[in-house]
Scaffold this active site. Structure first.
Site, PDB file in Angstrom:
ATOM      1  N   TRP A  49      66.136  14.102 -41.423  1.00 52.75           N
ATOM      2  CA  TRP A  49      65.051  13.114 -41.348  1.00 52.75           C
ATOM      3  C   TRP A  49      64.911  12.366 -42.661  1.00 52.75           C
ATOM      4  CZ3 TRP A  49      60.612  12.330 -44.161  1.00 52.75           C
ATOM      5  CH2 TRP A  49      59.644  11.468 -43.614  1.00 52.75           C
ATOM      6  N   HIS A  50      65.171  13.104 -43.760  1.00 50.46           N
ATOM      7  CA  HIS A  50      64.984  12.506 -45.081  1.00 50.46           C
ATOM      8  C   HIS A  50      66.039  11.475 -45.422  1.00 50.46           C
ATOM      9  CE1 HIS A  50      62.123  15.776 -45.673  1.00 50.46           C
ATOM     10  NE2 HIS A  50      61.636  15.039 -46.647  1.00 50.46           N
ATOM     11  N   GLY A  51      67.170  11.574 -44.796  1.00 56.54           N
ATOM     12  CA  GLY A  51      68.143  10.545 -45.125  1.00 56.54           C
ATOM     13  C   GLY A  51      69.513  10.818 -44.554  1.00 56.54           C
ATOM     14  N   PHE A  74      62.763   6.571 -46.737  1.00 54.78           N
ATOM     15  CA  PHE A  74      62.951   7.378 -45.532  1.00 54.78           C
ATOM     16  C   PHE A  74      62.302   6.672 -44.330  1.00 54.78           C
ATOM     17  CE2 PHE A  74      64.696   9.948 -48.467  1.00 54.78           C
ATOM     18  CZ  PHE A  74      63.860  10.694 -49.262  1.00 54.78           C
TER      19      PHE A  74
END
Lengths: 357, 478
Positions: free
Chosen positions: B324-326, B478
């Site tokens: 999700w963060h990247g 993000f």
């Protein structure tokens, strides 16, 4: 639901709270005035007067170097035969390299725009000197150098390129916004004690005497460093090591030469040569270990391209090119430098040889 | 526009005035919020305003259809539409090039994959946040937890609510949406607290995070050029950069929402004072971790079932959390590392050992646990910050060397020392305020003279020590 008393009370408290902050912000920004936005250049005028009078000056407070050049050139009694243009890396090239009258118009972080503006200042004064030594720093062709101080001479820069749309002042530069600018506050705060308590008072000193009075300038415009800058070799070695950590000064994002800057450079040099002035180029070296990192790191790919370009340009235009960015070519050691980019005055001869401008 | 910008201050003042001038009508207030939120989002990049509107429209109508539908199959289908739309958008904008790149690296030698497979995609700001927020709406309707709203303006304002649009907290429809339907009253004390929290958030961002960033960038760009002591300092500074940045943003978001009469959820609860990693994940980015808990972990079975199932569920949650963060393998590694940290606690049933607050007088053991947990997070942050997995391992290998006993030589060492002192002072304030919602909330008990003195100290710290270069909030990417 609206509770008028509550909102009114909240808004008023916010305004009362903000007033001292805004007042102090404005006071410090106007008093310290890091960028000389609120002064008419009294300090720069005074310094220019001393230097034009042939005096050495010590204990110079923070002055706007671009504004200083303006007053120096405007108020000169006689035009020098030779001038030196460049950044702080070349600010010690002066009378020791010429039997003619010479003046160093170096400005910290000199960009191509600075060179153009200073040449225009001479044009406005009536003409160029007979010879110009341009000490070329690699970042002048780096579109991402981040150098913006030349904008102090925006008018002269615009004048040089008469046929182009002028570069306009950005809103952020407006003195109104700078008055409440937090970043301007930080720079101005450092200058406030000196301005308030009068510690920053320029003093002249005699020729041949050592300047022990803080940052100074000699009569030929060359710089005289404050004692705190002159450190022992061990500290120089540490400075050199630290210099390459993070982005090297003004070379961040320098993957290629800017086409626009190359065109402007060509226009500048051609116009100077066509005016009958002799132009010479000088490349002042970095310490060998710094140079090795610069040419090996892809982040600074533009440096190698810069050297090749300048060499070819000088050759094809019949312009003498002295020196090199590589300190190793002249067997320079850490003893020859102040830090990772500034060559000592006494070591200039090792690079420039018997140069007589 | 960044929260720490002059433009935002002007924007906030204008919206605040228009909002409370519209006090007679909830609908009008919601419209003010909707339009100002779209303006706020458009200021970032006008091209993606349509995307936000599209996502909102899909989920609004899917929500209504879901509620009306009686057939479980139709409900699943409609939920699928919502999931596909939101996750599809996220997948394309955020992960397309990452997966093409990884596929190429795995199956082809360099240059064999045609260039046309890669698409020049700009990541819309906040997409990871608002898609999750709208998904919570449709999933909760599907589960029968909430009923859909018929008020499109209120729903649009809920999705785009500017204080939390671009970097959270990720609000649940069950918590935030009803607030758009209720009368909002301006409460002086809440507004003052909101202002306090905004001030504290800005301090964290401008003084702590942005100053740490200078040295983090320097060290992480060339780790082999520094002794291990400097690398340790770099990791330490990054821990506070990301915390100051992200929790600072959350504080500003929550404080701003309060000015408009809204209560947003707490997003950080002093995570660096955690006594184990399970506690850390109950205190760090709470809105995201609870979202994954409720919509991924529990549906998979949670901690019920076989050992294999529990391990799988924990691993999946941390894996998707990392992703999700990247779109980078470093985030995947970071997620896996955190899974490794948490799994032993879950398996041994000790993951809920520390659900209480840290006592007023912590024991020596508590302090040791806090330091140990902090050290584990530092290792994780190295992966989070590094350019790639190789660089992260290089950083770690250089970190564990004898040069850890050398003085950390770096450019701007004096500034680094000042920053270190500021961080230590900041930690002290956070420790003092750890039983509150945010660090300085306790000052409410003091008289106005002391409170104002503290406010002025914070403001002048920001003016003197703050970094005013344009430093975007980390979580905006993000």
């Amino acid at each position: 639901m609206l509770n008028r008393d509550n909102i009114g009370r909240f808004s008023l408290r916010l305004i009362y709270f903000s007033i001292p902050i805004v007042a102090i912000l404005i006071a410090v920004n106007v008093c310290g005035d890091a960028g000389g936005l609120f002064s008419k250049g009294e300090l720069e005028k005074e310094l220019a007067a001393y230097l034009n009078d042939g005096q050495n000056v010590g204990n110079i407070p923070n002055v706007d170097e671009r504004l200083l050049q303006k007053f120096l050139i405007k108020d000169q009694s006689d035009r020098p035969d030779v001038i030196v243009l460049g950044s702080s890396r070349s600010m010690e090239i002066g009378a020791q390299f010429s039997t003619n009258s010479i003046f160093n118009h170096g400005v910290s972080g000199c960009s191509l725009e600075d060179l153009i503006a200073i040449v225009q200042l001479y044009r406005n004064r009536g003409g160029l000197p007979g010879k110009i030594l341009v000490c070329v720093d690699p970042w002048i062709f780096n579109a991402s150098s981040g150098q913006v101080r030349w904008k102090r001479l925006r008018a002269e820069y615009n004048e040089f390129f008469r046929t182009r749309p002028p570069v306009r002042a950005e809103m952020a530069e407006s003195w109104v916004l700078q008055m409440i600018s937090p970043s301007y506050f930080q720079d101005s705060l450092k200058l406030c004690p000196g301005k308030l308590f009068g510690r920053a008072k320029m003093t002249t000193f005699e020729n041949g005497k050592t300047n022990r009075l803080g940052m100074g300038r000699f009569f030929d415009g060359t710089i005289s460093y404050a004692a705190s800058f002159l450190v022992d070799e061990a500290e120089v070695k540490r400075r050199i090591k630290r210099y390459t950590r993070g982005d090297i000064y003004s070379l961040g994002g320098f993957s290629d030469l800017s086409g626009r800057l190359i065109d402007d450079w060509d226009e500048l040099i051609r116009s100077v040569v066509e005016a009958g002035t002799i132009v010479e180029f000088a490349l002042l070296p970095y310490p060998a270990e710094v140079y090795r990192i610069m040419v090996a790191d892809v982040r600074y790919a533009g440096v190698g391209k810069f050297e090749k370009f300048l060499s070819k340009y000088a050759r094809s235009n019949g312009i003498r090119l002295l020196g090199s960015l590589d300190g190793g070519k002249f067997d320079l050691t850490s003893q020859d430098f102040y830090d990772g980019m500034h060559l000592r005055r006494d070591s200039l001869r090792k690079v420039l040889g018997n140069l007589n401008l | 526009m960044f929260f720490n910008s002059f433009e935002f201050a002007v924007f906030l003042w204008v919206v605040f005035s228009l909002y409370w001038l519209s006090w007679k009508s909830i609908g009008r207030q919601n419209l003010v919020l909707l339009l100002s939120s779209y303006f706020f989002y458009g200021w970032w990049d006008y091209r993606f305003v349509g995307l936000l509107a599209f996502s909102s429209c899909i989920d609004f109508y899917v929500g209504k259809l879901l509620h009306r539908s009686r057939s479980p199959r139709a409900k699943r289908y409609l939920l699928g539409v919502s999931l596909l739309t939101n996750l599809g958008l996220l997948g394309v904008f955020k992960y397309y090039n990452f997966f093409v790149d990884s596929f190429q690296a795995a199956f082809f030698s360099s240059g064999q994959t045609p260039d046309w497979l890669f698409i020049d995609i700009i990541l819309p700001v906040g997409i990871s946040f608002y898609t999750f927020q709208t998904l919570s709406y449709t999933i909760d309707i599907y589960r029968g937890k909430i009923v859909p709203t018929n008020d499109f303006i209120a729903f649009g304002a809920f999705v785009s609510f500017f204080p939390q649009l671009v970097a959270g907290p990720i609000e649940r429809a069950s918590q935030l949406l009803p607030q758009f339907g209720k009368e909002r009253k301006f409460e002086f004390d809440k507004a003052v607290e909101g202002g306090q929290q905004i001030l504290w958030g800005l301090f964290k961002k401008i003084v702590i995070a942005d100053n740490c960033a200078v040295y983090v960038d320097q060290i992480f760009s060339n780790p082999s050029g520094y002794p291990a002591s400097a690398l340790l300092l770099g990791a330490f500074f990054f821990a506070f950069q990301i915390y100051g940045d992200f929790s600072g943003y959350s504080d500003v978001a929550i404080g701003t929402a309060r000015l408009f009469g809204f209560e947003l959820m707490k997003n950080f609860a002093f995570p660096y004072f955690s006594r184990d990693m399970a506690e850390f994940w109950r205190r760090w980015h709470i809105s995201l971790s609870t979202w994954f808990r409720d919509y991924v972990y529990f549906p998979l079975g949670g901690s019920r079932g076989t050992m294999f199932a529990v391990v799988r569920n924990v691993a999946v949650v941390f894996l998707v959390s990392g992703l999700w963060h990247g779109a980078n393998w470093t985030f995947v590694c970071w997620g896996i590392l955190n899974a490794i940290y948490v799994l032993p606690l879950v398996i041994s049933g000790r993951n809920r050992h520390h659900v209480d607050s840290i006592p007023a007088r912590p024991s020596v053991m508590d302090l040791i646990k806090i330091l140990f947990t902090f050290s584990l997070t530092l290792i994780g942050w190295i992966f989070f910050r590094a350019e790639n997995v190789g660089a992260a391992f290089e950083y770690l290998s250089l970190l564990f060397s004898l040069s850890i006993f050398e003085l950390p030589e770096m450019s701007g060492a004096k500034g680094a020392l000042i920053t270190l002192c500021l961080v230590v002072g900041f930690v002290a304030v956070e420790w003092w305020g750890r039983l509150s919602d945010y660090g300085i909330q306790r000052i409410g008990r003091y008289g106005w003279k002391i409170r104002w003195m503290i406010y002025y100290i914070l403001v002048f710290c920001m003016l003197i020590f703050g970094s005013f270069e344009s430093n975007p909030f980390i979580y905006f990417q993000f």
